[in-house]
Scaffold this motif. Structure first.
Motif, PDB file in Angstrom:
ATOM      1  N   ARG A 347       0.853  -1.185   0.000  1.00  0.00           N
ATOM      2  CA  ARG A 347       0.000   0.000   0.000  1.00  0.00           C
ATOM      3  C   ARG A 347       0.892   1.239   0.000  1.00  0.00           C
ATOM      4  NH1 ARG A 347      -2.838  -3.282   4.028  1.00  0.00           N
ATOM      5  NH2 ARG A 347      -1.460  -2.307   5.559  1.00  0.00           N
ATOM      6  N   ASN A 363      -3.321  12.574  -1.562  1.00  0.00           N
ATOM      7  CA  ASN A 363      -3.392  11.758  -2.770  1.00  0.00           C
ATOM      8  C   ASN A 363      -4.288  10.548  -2.505  1.00  0.00           C
ATOM      9  OD1 ASN A 363      -2.689   9.756  -4.863  1.00  0.00           O
ATOM     10  ND2 ASN A 363      -1.129  11.266  -5.422  1.00  0.00           N
ATOM     11  N   PRO A 364      -5.269  10.303  -3.370  1.00  0.00           N
ATOM     12  CA  PRO A 364      -6.213   9.203  -3.117  1.00  0.00           C
ATOM     13  C   PRO A 364      -5.570   7.821  -3.140  1.00  0.00           C
ATOM     14  CG  PRO A 364      -6.532  10.134  -5.318  1.00  0.00           C
ATOM     15  CD  PRO A 364      -5.603  11.049  -4.596  1.00  0.00           C
ATOM     16  N   LEU A 365      -4.355   7.715  -3.659  1.00  0.00           N
ATOM     17  CA  LEU A 365      -3.691   6.407  -3.697  1.00  0.00           C
ATOM     18  C   LEU A 365      -3.022   6.050  -2.373  1.00  0.00           C
ATOM     19  CD1 LEU A 365      -2.003   6.096  -7.221  1.00  0.00           C
ATOM     20  CD2 LEU A 365      -3.769   4.641  -6.236  1.00  0.00           C
ATOM     21  N   ARG A 368      -3.529   2.711  -0.448  1.00  0.00           N
ATOM     22  CA  ARG A 368      -4.099   1.739  -1.389  1.00  0.00           C
ATOM     23  C   ARG A 368      -2.988   1.139  -2.240  1.00  0.00           C
ATOM     24  NH1 ARG A 368      -8.251   4.963  -4.830  1.00  0.00           N
ATOM     25  NH2 ARG A 368      -8.772   2.864  -5.606  1.00  0.00           N
ATOM     26  N   ILE A 370      -1.640  -0.166  -6.007  1.00  0.00           N
ATOM     27  CA  ILE A 370      -1.784   0.387  -7.359  1.00  0.00           C
ATOM     28  C   ILE A 370      -2.887  -0.324  -8.122  1.00  0.00           C
ATOM     29  CG2 ILE A 370       0.023  -1.133  -8.236  1.00  0.00           C
ATOM     30  CD1 ILE A 370      -0.780   2.416  -9.484  1.00  0.00           C
ATOM     31  N   TRP A 371      -3.069  -1.637  -7.874  1.00  0.00           N
ATOM     32  CA  TRP A 371      -4.110  -2.362  -8.611  1.00  0.00           C
ATOM     33  C   TRP A 371      -5.513  -2.045  -8.098  1.00  0.00           C
ATOM     34  CZ3 TRP A 371      -0.023  -4.950  -6.199  1.00  0.00           C
ATOM     35  CH2 TRP A 371      -0.281  -5.454  -4.909  1.00  0.00           C
ATOM     36  N   GLU A 372      -5.624  -1.274  -7.033  1.00  0.00           N
ATOM     37  CA  GLU A 372      -6.928  -0.837  -6.562  1.00  0.00           C
ATOM     38  C   GLU A 372      -7.364   0.465  -7.225  1.00  0.00           C
ATOM     39  OE1 GLU A 372      -6.338  -0.620  -2.362  1.00  0.00           O
ATOM     40  OE2 GLU A 372      -6.571  -2.778  -2.047  1.00  0.00           O
ATOM     41  N   SER A 373      -6.540   0.951  -8.165  1.00  0.00           N
ATOM     42  CA  SER A 373      -6.863   2.165  -8.909  1.00  0.00           C
ATOM     43  C   SER A 373      -7.472   1.776 -10.253  1.00  0.00           C
ATOM     44  CB  SER A 373      -5.593   2.997  -9.126  1.00  0.00           C
ATOM     45  OG  SER A 373      -4.711   2.320 -10.012  1.00  0.00           O
ATOM     46  N   THR A 374      -7.625   2.762 -11.132  1.00  0.00           N
ATOM     47  CA  THR A 374      -8.173   2.505 -12.474  1.00  0.00           C
ATOM     48  C   THR A 374      -7.083   2.141 -13.470  1.00  0.00           C
ATOM     49  OG1 THR A 374      -8.031   4.863 -13.015  1.00  0.00           O
ATOM     50  CG2 THR A 374     -10.110   4.059 -12.088  1.00  0.00           C
ATOM     51  N   ARG A 403      -4.373   4.010 -17.691  1.00  0.00           N
ATOM     52  CA  ARG A 403      -5.652   4.280 -17.043  1.00  0.00           C
ATOM     53  C   ARG A 403      -6.769   3.717 -17.901  1.00  0.00           C
ATOM     54  NH1 ARG A 403      -6.700  10.327 -15.719  1.00  0.00           N
ATOM     55  NH2 ARG A 403      -6.738  10.478 -17.982  1.00  0.00           N
TER      56      ARG A 403
END
Length: 879
Positions: A347, A363-365, A368, A370-374, A403
């Motif tokens: 994370r 930052n929203p990441l 989290r 990286i694979w939980e992003s778009t 993306r």
């Protein structure tokens, strides 16, 4: 036997003696250091005063019911030590005076010892020692028997009440002494424990790496450990003689005094105080310290203590780290790259770039993976491959991620990272950099698209079509399906492209592409192979008629009129069809056979489609053979020129000659110009061949003149591709210079179609050629799109009437009218008019009557070799 009261006369004597014993016992209490010594002194005192024969002190064994003789004195001391004395009432030894006194916690007296049944077990020993009386006095501590004092006397009735009272007093004095011993022992033990504790405390303080101090209220040292001295560079003795003020600047002394004063006033300790001290070498050291107020038993402040730690190096490292962080942030502010770190669960814990300081929110990441992003990883197995890579603790470089969000513009990043481990080697996460590569990836995709698509039409190119065709082959073979490959070549495209220009040609290709797209299904594949060649992959063709229907739609789409450069034009298409699997089971066979069928369609008159057959294959082979030999004809010197005379209709004399190309090949024999000229045009070889024709004709004209023959006009045909070639003017200039040919004797023949579509270019080029002194002629006039009125705009010298109008002059009135009109208009424009293809006297007579200037045809002479033409010209000269 019961105890008998003592006689009065002896009682007083015994009392005096007992006081003496008591006094000696008290003295023993003062000097004895241990219970054993005390017991022995008491026994000795009791015997030394001659009051008792024997005295002893016994105590019970902790593990048995037997008593142990702690001390004894007198004549029976040795026997007494060997005697068995018990406190167990069930035994004879336990029912004696000692056992009774111990259990009853009161004196047991026997004034007639030898007659007392209680003492029976010891009568023999007592008789030998002269014992007549005995007393057992318990030593009582805490309400329990601690031990028993045993006394033996030589007189009967020696232990009267007064004597017993004094003995009990002696026992109490012994108890007092024992209590003192115990208290002293406890005191010594406490002191020893205190000393051990203090030693331990000092050892601990001395073993500390941090400095420890104790000072009084004025700051004078009470105790400083060795680390304190080492911290300041002094030996322990020297540093202990000075207070803290001597090792600090006046400014820092005030800071420290303020801190100590606040602790004194509030009673609250201080921690993590940052001070500066002066080292023995004069340097300044940074110290982190604590201050604790010390109070005495009454709660009154008496001093301070605390811990000091040299943090100079740490502060230097902190400063270096801050500077490093500052440099790092400066670099990230200058760079477009992101720096990131993750925890062991991958994370994100840190994401920094020049944009970090501009963000108003986190930052929203963060927190989290990286694979939980778009984002999506560009790996064969996607995120599964990426997670496997991380699980193996592998480093990675330049993994591309994209993306995948709907209605979002393209966004790509490149990510590189490596695992992090702490000082013990334990895995603590990953760190790395990433950067946006959207522009690069979009450019790459554009390049990739361009590499696989036609730049003009946007259709798949040969490379992409090959890939799609091979995929279709696999699918069709697997599911037993049939599909068609259609080769399409546009008829007359080269003519339009060369005459109207490349812009018009591009417009035509775009329009044809749009029409073809409408004519095929979305599942079919339309591609452009290059030039005017298209190919269609028609998926799932159930039979030949289905393929024929698609071909007819394509032909219908192509033939519709289109406006180019202000003129309405039409093109047709020739289509060749091969079917899988009958006409081929691989890409090469299907493409080759469709190409062969397309050439057959052209030979069948164009604007049609043909299915592949074995007969077509042989015809295609012939064309390939022709093209292959044509490409090597120049180097093999297989070309030659034949010359056909032009004759003045009035005088009948030769006024000029036209050079005509001939080809004789060792394998093919004599090849007709009608056969090889179109192939030369299509392949572009005509430009090189045309240059050779012009140079050879000029050299021949000069050679004839050198033979003494009269100079005559030499006509050379220019092809459409030659006229469109940007090097034409330079080629003409160079050839005239190389051959020494008089420019006025060279006449270049062009068709009207070459000049009417790109008028501006044609006028500029023809004017430039004209300025060289070269004559210009319009060949095959009457078959194109031009009118006589347009000719006045061009620097033309000669007009040649097409042979199609001359052929039927004798019988066709329309041809007569057209020919007459052309001659009349040509004369009006002061042009020399030449009639081609004259083969009869009737044709010659008509042309002469219409005032045509010259004629050319079999009626006078066929095309002949250079020597024959020289002979013909020489014969005319002689007449």
């Amino acid at each position: 036997m019961s105890a008998q009261p003592a006689r009065d006369s002896s009682g007083e004597r015994h009392m005096v003696a007992m006081y003496s014993v008591l006094s000696a016992t008290n003295e023993a209490l003062l000097y004895a250091k241990t219970p054993t010594e005390l017991f022995q002194r008491v026994c000795d005192a009791a015997v030394d005063g001659h009051q008792f024969l024997t005295a002893a002190v016994t105590t019970p064994d902790a593990d048995t019911a037997w008593l142990r003789v702690e001390a004894a004195s007198g004549i029976a001391a040795s026997q007494l030590r060997e005697s068995r004395i018990s406190v167990d009432e069930t035994t004879a030894e336990g029912r004696g005076l000692v056992g009774e006194a111990y259990r009853g916690i009161k004196p047991a007296i026997s004034n007639q010892f030898m007659q007392d049944p209680r003492t029976a077990p010891w009568h023999a020993q007592a008789g030998r020692a002269g014992v007549a009386s005995g007393a057992a006095i318990p030593i009582v501590r805490g309400g329990k028997a601690y031990g028993v004092m045993l006394f033996y006397a030589r007189e009967i009735d020696a232990f009267g009440d007064s004597i017993v009272a004094l003995l009990e007093r002696m026992a109490r004095n012994i108890v007092f002494a024992l209590d003192n011993f115990e208290r002293e022992a406890e005191r010594q033990h406490a002191e020893a424990a205190l000393r051990r504790s203090e030693d331990k405390f000092r050892n601990i303080l001395e073993s500390l790496d941090d400095a420890y101090y104790e000072v009084d209220l004025k700051g004078h040292p009470i105790y400083l450990n060795s680390a304190y001295a080492r911290m300041l560079g002094y030996d322990h003795h020297h540093v202990a003689e000075r207070d803290y003020r001597s090792r600090q600047t006046p400014e820092m002394t005030q800071v420290v005094f303020k801190a100590f004063n606040e602790v004194f006033r509030t009673g609250q300790s201080k921690r993590s105080q940052l001070w500066e001290y002066i080292h023995r070498d004069g340097s300044t050291i940074q110290v982190e310290g604590s201050v604790l107020l010390v109070k005495d038993e009454d709660g009154k402040p008496v001093g301070f203590r605390g811990i000091l730690r040299d943090v100079t190096e740490r502060r230097r490292m902190d400063q270096a780290l801050r500077e490093s962080e500052a440099r790092f942030r400066a670099m990230t502010n200058l760079s477009s790259d992101w720096y990131w770190e993750t925890d062991p669960e991958t994370r994100f814990t840190r994401l920094e770039s020049r944009e970090t300081g501009l963000r108003e929110s986190r930052n929203p990441l963060i927190g989290r993976a990286i694979w939980e992003s778009t984002m999506q990883a560009h790996l064969p197995g996607g995120w599964d491959d990426f997670r496997a890579l991380l699980a193996d603790r592998q480093s990675f470089r330049d993994i591309v991620m994209q993306r995948m969000a709907p209605n979002k513009s393209p966004y790509y990043i490149s990510m590189s990272g490596e695992p992090m481990f702490d000082s013990s080697g334990a895995y603590i996460g990953y760190r790395g950099i990433s950067r946006e590569i959207t522009e690069q990836k979009v450019a790459e995709e554009h390049i990739h698209h361009m590499a696989r698509h036609d730049s003009l039409t946007g259709l798949p190119n040969r490379l992409l079509f090959s890939s799609l065709l091979n995929a279709a082959l696999k699918t069709a073979a697997r599911y037993k399906r049939t599909f068609a490959v259609m080769f399409i070549d546009l008829d007359r495209f080269k003519f339009i492209n060369d005459t109207l220009g490349h812009e018009a040609g591009d417009t035509l290709l775009k329009e044809i592409t749009a029409r073809f797209k409408q004519a095929v299904r979305a599942s079919d594949v339309l591609a452009r192979l290059g030039g005017d060649e298209f190919v269609v992959l028609v998926q799932e063709v159930p039979d030949r008629e289905h393929a024929a229907a698609v071909a007819r739609k394509l032909l219908s789409a192509a033939i519709k009129p289109i406006e180019l450069m202000g003129q309405e034009c039409r093109v047709t298409a020739s289509i060749g069809i091969s079917l899988f699997p009958g006409d081929g089971q691989d890409e090469q066979a299907l493409m080759k056979n469709a190409d062969s069928a397309m050439y057959h369609a052209k030979e069948e008159g164009k604007n049609n489609f043909q299915f592949y057959s074995s007969e077509i294959s042989s015809q295609t082979l012939e064309r390939l053979t022709l093209e292959s030999n044509l490409r090597r004809a120049l180097e093999r010197q297989e070309f030659s020129l034949a010359y056909q005379a032009k004759v003045d209709l009035k005088s009948g004399r030769i006024t000029g000659v036209e050079a005509l190309l001939r080809w004789h090949n060792a394998e093919l024999g004599a090849v007709s110009p009608a056969t090889f000229i179109p192939v030369a045009e299509e392949t572009g070889l005509i430009v090189h061949i045309g240059r050779w024709v012009m140079k050879t004709a000029c050299l021949q004209n000069v050679a004839w003149q050198k033979q003494g023959l009269p100079p005559i006009n030499m006509a050379v045909n220019l092809s459409v591709r030659q006229f469109a070639d940007e090097h034409l003017l330079a080629d003409v200039t160079a050839i005239l210079a190389e051959t020494g040919m008089n420019p006025a004797l060279l006449e270049l023949e062009i068709t009207e179609g070459m000049i009417v579509h790109n008028v501006d270019r044609a006028i500029k080029l023809l004017t430039a050629i004209k300025q060289l002194g070269v004559r210009l002629a319009i060949d095959d006039f009457g078959t194109g799109y031009s009118s006589l009125g347009q000719l006045k705009n061009f620097p033309i010298d000669t007009l040649k009437v097409d042979r199609s109008f001359i052929r039927d002059l004798a019988t066709d009135s329309e041809d007569k009218a057209i020919t007459s009109a052309i001659i009349a208009m040509g004369k009006t424009l002061s042009l020399t008019v030449v009639a081609e293809g004259v083969e009869t006297a009737e044709q010659q007579t008509f042309l002469r009557e219409q005032a045509c200037d010259e004629m050319q045809g079999y009626y006078f002479s066929k095309p002949v070799a250079p020597d024959e033409f020289a002979a013909l010209l020489g014969k005319e000269k002689a007449t």
